[in-house]
Design a protein around this motif. Structure first.
Motif, PDB file in Angstrom:
ATOM      1  N   ASN A 113      44.240  46.711  -2.586  1.00  0.00           N
ATOM      2  CA  ASN A 113      45.384  47.577  -2.311  1.00  0.00           C
ATOM      3  C   ASN A 113      45.899  48.249  -3.582  1.00  0.00           C
ATOM      4  O   ASN A 113      47.058  48.617  -3.671  1.00  0.00           O
ATOM      5  CB  ASN A 113      46.509  46.719  -1.684  1.00  0.00           C
ATOM      6  N   GLN A 114      45.021  48.418  -4.562  1.00  0.00           N
ATOM      7  CA  GLN A 114      45.478  48.897  -5.864  1.00  0.00           C
ATOM      8  C   GLN A 114      46.092  50.286  -5.827  1.00  0.00           C
ATOM      9  O   GLN A 114      47.126  50.525  -6.441  1.00  0.00           O
ATOM     10  CB  GLN A 114      44.316  48.885  -6.854  1.00  0.00           C
ATOM     11  N   ASP A 115      45.442  51.206  -5.157  1.00  0.00           N
ATOM     12  CA  ASP A 115      45.922  52.586  -5.216  1.00  0.00           C
ATOM     13  C   ASP A 115      47.330  52.708  -4.648  1.00  0.00           C
ATOM     14  O   ASP A 115      48.187  53.364  -5.251  1.00  0.00           O
ATOM     15  CB  ASP A 115      44.977  53.526  -4.468  1.00  0.00           C
ATOM     16  N   ALA A 116      47.576  52.076  -3.510  1.00  0.00           N
ATOM     17  CA  ALA A 116      48.907  52.150  -2.898  1.00  0.00           C
ATOM     18  C   ALA A 116      49.960  51.525  -3.798  1.00  0.00           C
ATOM     19  O   ALA A 116      51.077  52.049  -3.930  1.00  0.00           O
ATOM     20  CB  ALA A 116      48.900  51.459  -1.537  1.00  0.00           C
ATOM     21  N   VAL A 117      49.615  50.429  -4.434  1.00  0.00           N
ATOM     22  CA  VAL A 117      50.586  49.735  -5.286  1.00  0.00           C
ATOM     23  C   VAL A 117      50.877  50.525  -6.553  1.00  0.00           C
ATOM     24  O   VAL A 117      52.044  50.704  -6.928  1.00  0.00           O
ATOM     25  CB  VAL A 117      50.089  48.316  -5.626  1.00  0.00           C
ATOM     26  N   ILE A 118      49.840  51.028  -7.209  1.00  0.00           N
ATOM     27  CA  ILE A 118      50.091  51.759  -8.450  1.00  0.00           C
ATOM     28  C   ILE A 118      50.821  53.072  -8.165  1.00  0.00           C
ATOM     29  O   ILE A 118      51.695  53.489  -8.948  1.00  0.00           O
ATOM     30  CB  ILE A 118      48.777  51.978  -9.233  1.00  0.00           C
ATOM     31  N   GLU A 119      50.533  53.698  -7.047  1.00  0.00           N
ATOM     32  CA  GLU A 119      51.282  54.898  -6.661  1.00  0.00           C
ATOM     33  C   GLU A 119      52.757  54.562  -6.447  1.00  0.00           C
ATOM     34  O   GLU A 119      53.648  55.309  -6.862  1.00  0.00           O
ATOM     35  CB  GLU A 119      50.695  55.500  -5.385  1.00  0.00           C
ATOM     36  N   ARG A 120      53.008  53.427  -5.790  1.00  0.00           N
ATOM     37  CA  ARG A 120      54.401  53.041  -5.530  1.00  0.00           C
ATOM     38  C   ARG A 120      55.146  52.767  -6.826  1.00  0.00           C
ATOM     39  O   ARG A 120      56.317  53.133  -6.985  1.00  0.00           O
ATOM     40  CB  ARG A 120      54.441  51.799  -4.631  1.00  0.00           C
ATOM     41  N   LEU A 121      54.477  52.119  -7.766  1.00  0.00           N
ATOM     42  CA  LEU A 121      55.128  51.797  -9.032  1.00  0.00           C
ATOM     43  C   LEU A 121      55.369  53.051  -9.874  1.00  0.00           C
ATOM     44  O   LEU A 121      56.447  53.208 -10.468  1.00  0.00           O
ATOM     45  CB  LEU A 121      54.283  50.780  -9.808  1.00  0.00           C
ATOM     46  N   PHE A 122      54.400  53.936  -9.913  1.00  0.00           N
ATOM     47  CA  PHE A 122      54.597  55.194 -10.640  1.00  0.00           C
ATOM     48  C   PHE A 122      55.782  55.972 -10.054  1.00  0.00           C
ATOM     49  O   PHE A 122      56.645  56.452 -10.785  1.00  0.00           O
ATOM     50  CB  PHE A 122      53.340  56.064 -10.554  1.00  0.00           C
TER      51      PHE A 122
END
Length: 213
Positions: A113-122
């Motif tokens: 689920n990396q892409d969704a998480v890093i997008e959310r954090l950015f």
């Protein structure tokens, strides 16, 4: 084909670089066979855990810039980000130690689920002004992105060694800053290059992979 992307979650050029890469990947004919792995890089791992600092003050100290110069640079970055469809609010932004945020991204990698998480954090940091530097905020953001177990992770020291190892690997590959992209362990692209640069790099790496006996 695998693409490794080193970034820091408080690096404005990293979010811009990711968006440009994502747009290039969306137009790549073989995109379904590309695996993207997000790797950790801390711009300042010496920052005390749990403390917040005005980002403008950090930049003034680090680069010996005046407040006026930093304000102008941030305004320019906001315009660049807007050109990529991103909304930045940098004037009042605060920064801190990102090790725990990177550990959350590693957990996301384990769960696919990396892409969704890093997008959310950015987005939380650059657009919404939310904290990436305390357990409560990080846990809430992880849940919003569909991640499980962030609270338990943050209560431990899990993935701390992996965060450090990622940074060292980037340095060993010649990276002194981020974003830093490595295409299929064959060649690297440093910085938030234009979408066209990434659009050229993807087929080049794919073709090189096919040419290997």
């Amino acid at each position: 084909m695998r693409v490794d992307i080193w970034s820091d979650l408080v690096c404005p050029w990293c979010y811009i670089g990711k968006r440009r890469f994502d747009n290039a990947l969306a137009g790549f004919s073989d995109r379904d066979n590309v695996t993207v792995v997000h790797r950790s890089f801390q711009l300042d791992p010496s920052m005390p855990k749990g403390e917040l600092f005005p980002h403008r003050d950090v930049l003034m100290r680090k680069y010996r810039m005046t407040e006026t110069q930093v304000a102008a640079a941030q305004a320019h970055l906001e315009k660049v980000a807007a050109g990529e469809g991103l909304e930045y609010h940098l004037a009042q932004s605060r920064t801190g130690n990102t090790r725990d945020a990177h550990r959350v991204v590693h957990l996301a990698g384990e769960q696919g689920n990396q892409d969704a998480v890093i997008e959310r954090l950015f987005r939380a940091h650059f657009t919404e002004g939310r904290s990436l530097f305390d357990d409560e905020s990080l846990t809430a953001l992880a849940i919003e992105a569909g991640l499980e177990g962030a609270g338990e992770l943050l209560a431990s020291d899990r993935f701390a060694a992996e965060v450090t190892a990622d940074h060292r690997e980037a340095n060993s590959l010649g990276a002194t800053g981020v974003p830093f992209f490595v295409f299929d362990n064959r060649f690297a692209v440093s910085g938030a290059q234009s979408q066209d640069v990434f659009a050229d790099a993807l087929p080049q790496a794919s073709d090189a992979r096919r040419s290997v006996p």
